[in-house]
Design an enzyme around this catalytic site. Structure first.
Site, PDB file in Angstrom:
ATOM      1  N   ASP A 518       0.986  -1.229  -0.082  1.00 13.14           N
ATOM      2  CA  ASP A 518      -0.109   0.035  -0.134  1.00 13.14           C
ATOM      3  C   ASP A 518       0.822   1.405   0.072  1.00 13.14           C
ATOM      4  OD1 ASP A 518      -2.450   1.528   0.236  1.00 13.14           O
ATOM      5  OD2 ASP A 518      -2.723   1.215   2.321  1.00 13.14           O
ATOM      6  N   GLU A 521       2.715   5.300  -3.974  1.00 12.57           N
ATOM      7  CA  GLU A 521       2.514   6.109  -4.973  1.00 12.57           C
ATOM      8  C   GLU A 521       3.909   6.939  -4.991  1.00 12.57           C
ATOM      9  OE1 GLU A 521       0.355   5.630  -2.688  1.00 12.57           O
ATOM     10  OE2 GLU A 521      -1.008   4.616  -3.800  1.00 12.57           O
ATOM     11  N   ASP A 594      -8.891   3.990  -1.832  1.00 17.73           N
ATOM     12  CA  ASP A 594      -9.914   4.231  -0.936  1.00 17.73           C
ATOM     13  C   ASP A 594     -10.995   4.732  -1.248  1.00 17.73           C
ATOM     14  OD1 ASP A 594      -7.677   3.474   0.451  1.00 17.73           O
ATOM     15  OD2 ASP A 594      -7.190   5.372   1.225  1.00 17.73           O
TER      16      ASP A 594
END
Ligand SMILES: *[C@@H]1O[C@H](CO)[C@@H](O)[C@H](O)[C@H]1NC(C)=O
Ligand SMILES: *[C@@H]1O[C@H](CO)[C@@H](O)[C@H](O)[C@H]1NC(C)=O
Length: 927
Positions: A518, A521, A594
């Site tokens: 997770d 980015e 999300d």
């Protein structure tokens, strides 16, 4: 997960955290100088012409020079003379043309511009065609000459010299164009240069952040045109419609371009061109008259893409026969080089296959990973884990994987356990493994700067972190507090990281544990736009701005390598990633981040997943139930009913939400959720066959309707319904309290309701009543779907179960289908250890035959499973019995239920217990 930045935001900048998107946290095009500049350029602004065209090393090469090199240019007095650019065109098998444009290295620019490594698969480079000759022709419009090279059967690559334009066309002088670049003259390439004067200011500011931009402006932009196209699709990730809406042109007010910049966007909105967690600069066009083509730009810097609505440019510099439709687009990137790929199609499946020959086909997941996953931030402790696990059994709901989010660690130090909450992680995993279940833990790329943490100690000593602009280890704020970020673009660091997943190194792990990446980015809570500063430095002096969109890709790659190494190359890895880039399909699954527990987010999950599939990433899903907020039970049930058809099927929830395991909403709701999950388990043989198809051809598991019905205009912009493979059509229910839904069923043939067996005509929109117990789903006439109908605790426990074949006959009383089976976990299938059967039904006879190539050694894998039921839809009158060969015995044809469920069992024809082995050749003749 991504998690609420709420708490941190409140602490750090005392913002109050309302339930809405923080638009101001992110840059728009006007605040982004390269984007603003490129957007303001006028068509025809590019004055470059192609010269010195020749063949060299099997490529066509040319120079791009400004038209008036020696003339005084009064507008740009102070602009230094432009150096020529080098253009290279290469052809590859199967209709792929590659166009590169870069600065001339022989003239020695200060710095080599970044080209993204490790994305193009080596097999692709072997497909290069050695161009032998280039022919010249005069342009019809008197605009000078063009150079033409052979590309593939029926297609040519063309470079017009003045002004320069590169295109792919059908063969022959009057061949129609398929795709072109710079037809509108918007090409621009900012070459690296010295500062003009000492006081020239290259820095850029956004909010409180300053980007030092030591190498100055280096952006690239150009227009790309798709011919005979009604719509364009692709370029994830955005929460928006499947067919991309124009961002400029008549009737479009003030829209941002589609942004490709990997960001951790808190509570994203459901209809926006804003860039989310991953980026794939690959666009597909589709139109009724010709079909599809595709364009891919391999570039990892921030990109912005405009889709230009018809009539965007009054003084079109491009003359087209009036009957040829075209979609124009504008591509803008902050840095890098032009390295682009043109795909000729002509079918949608051809384009996707061509694209995946460049970036790789999706990995074949282990079977368990295609089943249902249960996740929450967080399952608190071992007791919670065992409790949830046993409740699934108690309520007769299968599941395969239980997930642990960040709180399972000791202070957000990945590879560690909170030993108070999880004192015996190995025993815990083994207990679940005994029921055929697996676990997943989270491992993120931010490393806690804590001297007592072995990962940090080694990484800082070995210099494995990304550096800030001053050359020190970059230090940013994330879950653990002060953190540094591993520099995964370096293969040595990836290899070091991969070793951390061995069973010895990852203490408390077992071989039934898999991984979730997770925040890759990367998310940096106190960084510009919640990410890393663009002037941070990577291995080889690469600026973060040049590879930002690929950061998460390398992390995903390194983690998947880790699991591969751990299993000594025997087990297929499973790694879920939030960030992605072209090629991520080779390393595992992705999810849409999300989302929010709202109906509109349920709706947008479908175009998001279909878009990922079109761009190579077949294995994707959205958080079932919605990550933020509490879904009402109707929404939750509808989400399970739709999610059961996502390629990746996982429920997940934020830690501030109420618990929402399937049994918490009363008996009726539990039953509905159980049924939705059961449907997925029944269809696992079909899904797994589709995953194998994706693995060999790139064609996704979940497909837009137009991929299966490319000539039916009515479905080109339909993104409420989709196909699972070529046989199932699914329509979501996206509104509360829906009583009716309109479903358009494409094609000329019928469709059979999966629940009732009722036949519906194709080519018609049906208004259907909606009940709470399922969403509309139909089997296409002419197909055969393999199922396993017995319910177990997990997919692994279904291994030896018998099959059901559901045969839906078309108007010629025929049907066909496939089944692929292997051990579900290893790489042995690559050595022939699998079965691949074709089932055909015609003239009243069902035939099972081998469709694997004869060279494969089929005795390496031969499951003992039998076929326990054959269901026939669309056959009348009812036959009495059936003759099975080669065993030469007869069985009765009876009526029986389509789905084995209490309460509702409309009768269909059933051949019970034919007792043939799934791996054998046989026939069944209806008498
Ligand atoms: C298919 O999947 C396997 C296992 O994940 C992978 O090793 C292989 O490269 C894939 N095949 C192709 C053509 O990409
Ligand atoms: C019916 O299905 C068979 C098998 O898929 C196919 O070959 C045939 O063309 C179909 N017939 C019609 C009329 O679509």
């Amino acid at each position: 997960m991504g998690k609420a930045l709420c708490i941190i935001l409140i602490l750090l900048i005392s913002l109050n955290c309302a339930f809405s998107w923080k638009k101001d946290e992110f840059r728009n095009c006007n605040q982004t100088p390269f984007c603003k500049r490129a957007r303001s350029r006028k068509p025809g602004a590019c004055s470059l012409i192609a010269t010195d065209v020749s063949i060299s090393d099997g490529d066509l090469v040319a120079k791009l020079v400004p038209k008036e090199t020696n003339q005084e240019n009064d507008e740009n007095q102070e602009k230094p003379p432009e150096k020529p650019l080098v253009l290279t065109i290469s052809a590859y098998q199967d209709g792929v043309m590659r166009l590169k444009i870069d600065e001339d290295q022989s003239l020695g620019p200060r710095k080599k511009r970044f080209e993204v490594p490790d994305v193009i698969v080596p097999e692709f480079l072997n497909k290069k065609l050695w161009l032998q000759r280039v022919k010249e022709e005069n342009n019809d419009d008197g605009s000078g000459i063009s150079s033409v090279v052979y590309l593939s059967d029926g297609y040519e690559g063309v470079i017009r010299h003045d002004p320069f334009e590169v295109s792919v066309r059908e063969s022959g002088k009057n061949g129609k164009k398929v795709l072109s670049l710079n037809s509108n003259g918007l090409f621009d390439f900012e070459q690296l240069r010295e500062k003009k004067e000492e006081n020239e200011d290259w820095t850029e500011n956004f909010k409180s952040h300053t980007d030092s931009r030591p190498y100055g402006p280096q952006s690239i932009s150009f227009d790309v045109s798709f011919y005979d196209a009604d719509f364009v699709y692709g370029i994830p990730e955005h929460a928006t419609s499947l067919a991309l809406k124009p961002t400029r042109g008549p009737g479009v007010e003030d829209s941002e371009p589609y942004r490709l910049f990997n960001l951790d966007v808190f509570e994203y909105i459901h209809d926006s061109p804003f860039g989310l967690y991953g980026s794939i600069p690959f666009m597909i066009s589709h139109g009724k008259s010709r079909g599809s083509s595709g364009f891919f730009w391999l570039n990892a810097a921030e990109m912005q893409i405009d889709v230009l609505g018809h009539g965007w440019n009054d003084e079109s510099v491009l003359m087209l026969p009036s009957d040829q439709k075209r979609v124009d687009t504008l591509w803008m990137s902050e840095a890098g080089v032009v390295d682009t790929f043109f795909f000729v199609g002509p079918g949608p499946k051809d384009v996707v296959r061509q694209y995946t020959t460049v970036t790789g086909a999706p990995a074949l997941p282990q079977l368990f990973a295609t089943a249902y996953h249960q996740c929450r931030w967080n399952y608190r402790d071992e007791e919670d884990v065992f409790n949830v696990d046993s409740k699934f059994d108690e309520h007769d709901i299968p599941y395969d994987v239980l997930w642990l989010d960040i709180e399972h660690t000791d202070g957000k130090k990945y590879f560690t356990w909170d030993r108070v909450l999880f004192p015996n992680p190995e025993d815990m995993q083994k207990k679940l493994a005994a029921k055929g279940r697996h676990m997943v833990t989270i491992v993120d790329p931010h490393i806690k700067r804590d001297e007592s943490y072995y990962i940090h100690k080694e990484a800082s000593q070995k210099g494995h972190y990304v550096k800030d602009a001053t050359g020190k280890d970059f230090d940013g704020w994330c879950w653990p507090g002060s953190s540094s970020y591993l520099d995964m673009v370096n293969p040595e660091i990836r290899s070091w990281w991969a070793d951390k997943f061995s069973l010895e190194n990852y203490v408390g792990s077992t071989s039934s544990l898999y991984i979730w990446n997770d925040m890759n980015e990367p998310s940096v809570f106190n960084g510009p736009e919640v990410s890393m500063p663009r002037d941070a430095l990577h291995h080889g002096d690469v600026e973060h701005r040049e590879l930002h969109n690929a950061y998460g890709y390398y992390f995903h790659m390194a983690t998947a390598d880790g699991l591969l190494k751990r299993g000594e190359g025997k087990d297929r890895p499973f790694v879920l990633s939030r960030a992605f880039f072209p090629g991520s399909q080779r390393f595992g699954a992705v999810w849409t981040g999300d989302n929010i527990a709202e109906w509109e987010h349920l709706r947008v999950s479908v175009p998001m997943i279909l878009t990922l599939g079109l761009t190579g990433i077949s294995f994707s899903g959205a958080d079932v139930g919605g990550f933020f907020g509490n879904p009402d039970t109707e929404l939750l049930v509808r989400w399970y009913q739709l999610g059961a058809y996502y390629p990746f099927f996982r429920a997940h929830a934020h830690h501030d939400t109420k618990r929402r395991e399937p049994w918490l909403f009363g008996e009726r709701k539990t039953e509905l959720i159980r049924e939705a999950i059961h449907i997925r388990y029944m269809l696992l043989p079909y899904f797994y066959t589709l995953f194998r198809e994706a693995n060999s051809s790139g064609i996704p598991v979940a497909r837009p309707l137009w991929m299966e019905f490319p000539a039916d205009e009515k479905v080109f912009s339909n993104d409420e319904a989709f196909m699972v493979g070529n046989s199932l059509l699914v329509q979501g229910i996206y509104t509360q309290g829906a009583k009716h839904v309109s479903v358009y069923l494409p094609g000329d043939e019928s469709w059979y309701d999966m629940k009732t067996g009722t036949a519906y005509k194709g080519g018609v929109t049906h208004k259907l009543e909606v009940s709470d117990d399922n969403i509309p789903s139909f089997q296409r006439a002419g197909t055969i779907i393999p199922r396993k109908d017995r319910f177990r605790r997990s997919s692994t426990q279904m291994e030896n179960d018998p099959y059901t074949l559901v045969i839906a006959l078309n108007s010629s009383k025929a049907a066909e289908g496939e089944l692929y089976v292997d051990d579900g976990k290893s790489f042995e299938f690559q050595k022939g250890a699998y079965i691949h059967r074709r089932f055909t039904f015609s003239n009243g006879k069902l035939t099972s035959s081998n469709m694997a190539p004869a060279t494969d050694a089929h005795n390496r894998y031969a499951p003992d499973c039998t076929v326990e039921r054959i269901i026939l839809l669309g056959l009348s009158p009812q036959p009495k019995n059936a003759l099975i060969e080669p065993s030469n015995h007869k069985v009765d044809v009876e009526s029986g239920p389509l789905l084995l469920r209490k309460g509702m069992a409309p009768s269909v024809l059933t051949i019970r217990k034919p007792n043939v082995r799934i791996a054998d050749d046989w026939t069944i003749q209806i008498l």
